[in-house]
Each structure stands twice: as C-alpha cells, then as structure tokens.
Design an enzyme around this catalytic site. Sequence first.
Site, PDB file in Angstrom:
ATOM      1  CB  CYS A  63      -7.487  36.750 -38.488  1.00  0.00           C
ATOM      2  SG  CYS A  63      -8.368  38.047 -37.429  1.00  0.00           S
ATOM      3  CB  CYS A 133     -12.580  39.955 -32.208  1.00  0.00           C
ATOM      4  SG  CYS A 133     -12.118  38.569 -32.867  1.00  0.00           S
TER       5      CYS A 133
END
Lengths: 164, 265
Positions: A63, A133
């Site tokens: 990302c 994450c």
Amino acid sequence: MMLRQAAKKALGLTSRQSTPWSVGISRSYHENVIDHYDNPRNVGSFDKNDPSIGTGLVGAPACGDVMKLQIKVDEKTGQIVDARFKTFGCGSAIASSSVATEWVKGKAMEEVLTIKNTEIAKHLSLPPVKLHCSMLAEDAIKAAVKDYKEKRLKTNGVGESSQA
Amino acid sequence: MNKSKKLVASISTLLIRRRISHPSSSTLRCNPLAAISTNPQTDLNPVKTLAVSIRRLQFSGRAFSSESSDKRISSVCWNCGFSSDKAAFLFCDSCRSIQPVDDSVNYFQIFGLENKYELEGGSLEGKYKDWQKKLHPDLVHNKSQKERDYAADQSAKVTEACRTLTKRLSRAMYIMKLNGKNINEEETVTDPTLLMEMMELREAIAEADDSKELNQIQSQVQENLKQWSDSFADNFESQRFDEAVKCIRRMTYYEKACEEIVKKL
C-alpha cells in the site's frame, strides 16, 4: 498535527461521534483505532543522530505506507524511556504505530522484541485486510532496537561488547 | 458421413453443456474431444478431423496459452457448436453469438496488443470503445437473456482489462503476474534510502500550503514515475526480475504519493 488533520479528513472523521458508525456496520473502525486517531500519542521525531535514539524505518510494499518509530534508550539501564512515531498511511497503520510507541515505553529492549503484531491487532480489533499494518508496527519496533544496538556498537568500538 | 457428423455434433453438445456448467479450466484440459470440429464446410473424415484438431490445439496451446504450457485452449460455441482452436473472446466466429468469459484470454489479447510492457498512446481507448459498443448491457436488448448475461460479464472484463493496462503500475504488476513472477507483497520494505526519500516526500506533501507547490511536487513525482517505468521496461525485457520488482515497489510509493496530492488538491 498536519498529518493528523490530513488523515482525519481522509477518513472523514470530523466528529468524535463514533457510535452511529460502529452499530451494525462491519466496516467501521474500532473505537480503539478512533481513539488513537483523535488522541494520537507520541507523534513526532527525535534527533536521529543522538546516540541514545534508535530509529526504525519500515514500509509496506502493497500500500505504499511508510512508518518511522523512534525509541529513546537509557544507556545505563537499557530501558526504553520514550518513543515517537511518524506514519504515513491508513488509520490502522497510524493506530498500530501509536499503540507500539505506548507499549514500548518503560520496557527493556529485549522485552519489546517479544511484542507480537497479533497482540496489536487484537487490541485494535483490526480486520484481516489490515493485519499487515500491525506487522509493520512490529517490524518498526524491531528495526528501532536493531538501529540502536548497531549505533552503540559503532560508538563503543569493535572490541567492547555492549549488551544493552 | 452425415451420421457420424451428427454423432460428433451431439457429443460436442453434451460436452458444451458440461463445460458451461463447470466453467473451470480443468474441464478443458481433460477434454480433448472438445476439439472436434463440427465445421460443416470441411469434408474430411471425422477421425482425420479429430486428429487435425488435436494437433492444431496442441500447437495453439503453446502460442496462445499465457499461463501453464499444458493448458489446452479451445472453445466450442454454445449456440452453434462451432469449435475454434483459439480462445473465443466475445463472439463465436461462426454465428456471432456472445460467448461466456474465458479466463485464459489475457488482457493484452483482448486489445490485440503484444504481450509486452510498452504501449502506444491511443491504442487502448479506441479498442475499448469498440468493444463496449458491442457489449455494453444497454446495447444488447435484442439478444437472449443468456447472451445478455455473457455480455455483461464480458463488458466487465473489458473494463477491468482497460483499467489494468492503462495505468503503468497495474500494467507492470499484471505483466509480471502473467509471466509467473509473483510479487511478494507481505514482506516489509527496509531499504533506508528508499524509505527516507518517501518519508521526505510525504512530509513535503503534508506541509505544502498551496496548490502551486502541490502541483510542482506532483509533476516531479510524475517524472519519477515515468523514469522508473522505463527502468522497469528495461529490466523486464532483460529478464532482470529482481530489479523489476524494485522498480514496481518504487512506482507503488510514487503512485501513493500522487493519490495523497490529489486528495489535498
């Protein structure tokens, strides 16, 4: 602060009223994530060149997120006394690194190396798609510790083993 | 002669029905009989036709298959039974009825482009509009329900293909995938130079006050993107896949930065 504002705008979170969102809608952010958003802890930077600072800089390839996590270590005790982070990415990434800075404070370096991404993810109730994450936050902690140790080795010379 | 042709036709109809209800590629692979040509114009002995078709299949399998080399590509029209040795994208060559989506057709084939990274400017847009004129759900009223459903699927595929191929980054990732080079997206990036650069870039974007500054940054990033895109093309052609992956990584970061700029503007 600009980061936070920009991030808030990006998420569309302009008020603290998170309840209407979380009821019945499965794709909302967990209140812990929103909390770290509204009250980000430990945003900022230390001086990279300070010998008591370890800097971990990591990125997520999928990302395009960047995460910087810095620890301030007490040289005598080897304890982490303070931490800062700066993350460019989604709400989950920001919250994960914020949680990480909170959890490393007051702990020994060896101890923080055992912090697992699954614990962070559980604390924030991260959905599967955002697990990377928390992984990034775990990697950031490890990178910061590694950086500090390498700096110590360099300053102390090759001969002396500084097991901080 | 006619009787055997009828027999062959009924077998292929059975196979077609099976193929349509099990649209997995494995059906194709274990059905060499699907290659039986029922082209009424050939006057060949059915056995010879079968042999010829299989040989043609095997040859075209190598030429057209973009994935595994043992995957046989063949298509049999559900409507008229015409079989072709190349994957029927969209229309049956014989009766012009719309075909169901065939996953073996890759995006480059849809647009009639070579399987390589560089693209000429307007090649996609024109072809895209052409396809949509034939496929778009609004334009296929006079066809049967089945065909309209196929048309909807095909239309979606064409749109997806166009989208993937238009943007450099997605095209790069797609072409790597086609060549079996999967990019590991799980692994954390630790290259300090790259990350420092990206950090500074994102900070600059966050701190930029007016649109002039943002536009400046944006054009800089676009330029970097172009540069790395060319670098990717070069590495890819020369089969330096590790370097190619690095290029893709950089491009991902630049694209993300662009998105942030656009959000701010």
